[in-house]
Write a protein that holds these residues in place. Structure first.
Motif, PDB file in Angstrom:
ATOM      1  N   LEU A 107      -4.747   1.534   8.671  1.00  0.00           N
ATOM      2  CA  LEU A 107      -3.577   2.178   8.082  1.00  0.00           C
ATOM      3  C   LEU A 107      -3.878   3.665   8.036  1.00  0.00           C
ATOM      4  O   LEU A 107      -4.912   4.066   7.507  1.00  0.00           O
ATOM      5  N   ARG A 140      -1.986   7.819   7.845  1.00  0.00           N
ATOM      6  CA  ARG A 140      -0.804   8.662   7.672  1.00  0.00           C
ATOM      7  C   ARG A 140      -1.213  10.124   7.780  1.00  0.00           C
ATOM      8  O   ARG A 140      -2.354  10.497   7.529  1.00  0.00           O
ATOM      9  N   TYR A 200       0.828  -1.200   0.000  1.00  0.00           N
ATOM     10  CA  TYR A 200       0.000   0.000   0.000  1.00  0.00           C
ATOM     11  C   TYR A 200       0.867   1.257   0.000  1.00  0.00           C
ATOM     12  O   TYR A 200       2.037   1.238   0.349  1.00  0.00           O
ATOM     13  N   ARG A 257       2.268  -4.978   4.431  1.00  0.00           N
ATOM     14  CA  ARG A 257       1.633  -5.381   5.685  1.00  0.00           C
ATOM     15  C   ARG A 257       1.067  -6.783   5.506  1.00  0.00           C
ATOM     16  O   ARG A 257       0.349  -7.048   4.546  1.00  0.00           O
TER      17      ARG A 257
END
Length: 138
Positions: free
Chosen positions: A106, A108, A74, A96
């Motif tokens: 996930l 960020r 990803y 992952r």
């Protein structure tokens, strides 16, 4: 009447069987999901918000709906007001391992205040990503 109903059911069944790829969820247009990953990923949510420093924060909650362990590749891609991708470590490819049924989040934070939008790319480790191969880490 019975023949017509049977014919309609048969036609509907054949048309349903012709769909080879499930469609990307319309409610999450910021996701790009590869064909193999699409076969085992279940997307729960795509949250977004603002982190400290007024930076864009994005994520995806998902799980592996298959019965076997999968390796997901990803990346988050951040773009500015003009639609240009912002370079940097925040856009690198990552991996992952997903165990069957394991929920995963996930997320960020954008690399800087110029990031106003994002895309999240989700691909199986064994699937090429065509134009999205820049910065792959193995």
């Amino acid at each position: 009447m019975k023949k017509t109903l049977t014919g309609l059911l048969l036609t509907a069944g054949l048309l349903a069987g012709c769909q080879t790829q499930p469609q990307q969820p319309v409610e999450w247009p910021q996701l790009t999901i590869g064909p193999k990953a699409r076969s085992y990923l279940q997307i729960e949510a795509v949250p977004e918000g603002v982190a400290s420093g007024n930076l864009l924060r994005a994520g995806v909650r998902l799980y592996n709906r298959s019965q076997s362990e999968q390796t997901l590749r990803y990346r988050f891609s951040w773009t500015d007001a003009n639609g240009f991708e912002l370079p940097g470590m925040a856009s690198r490819w990552e991996q992952r391992i997903l165990r069957p049924g394991e929920p995963v989040s996930l997320d960020r934070v954008a690399p800087g205040p110029a990031a106003l939008s994002y895309r999240i790319y989700l691909f199986d480790i064994n699937t090429g990503t065509a134009t999205h191969t820049q910065g792959i880490e193995r």
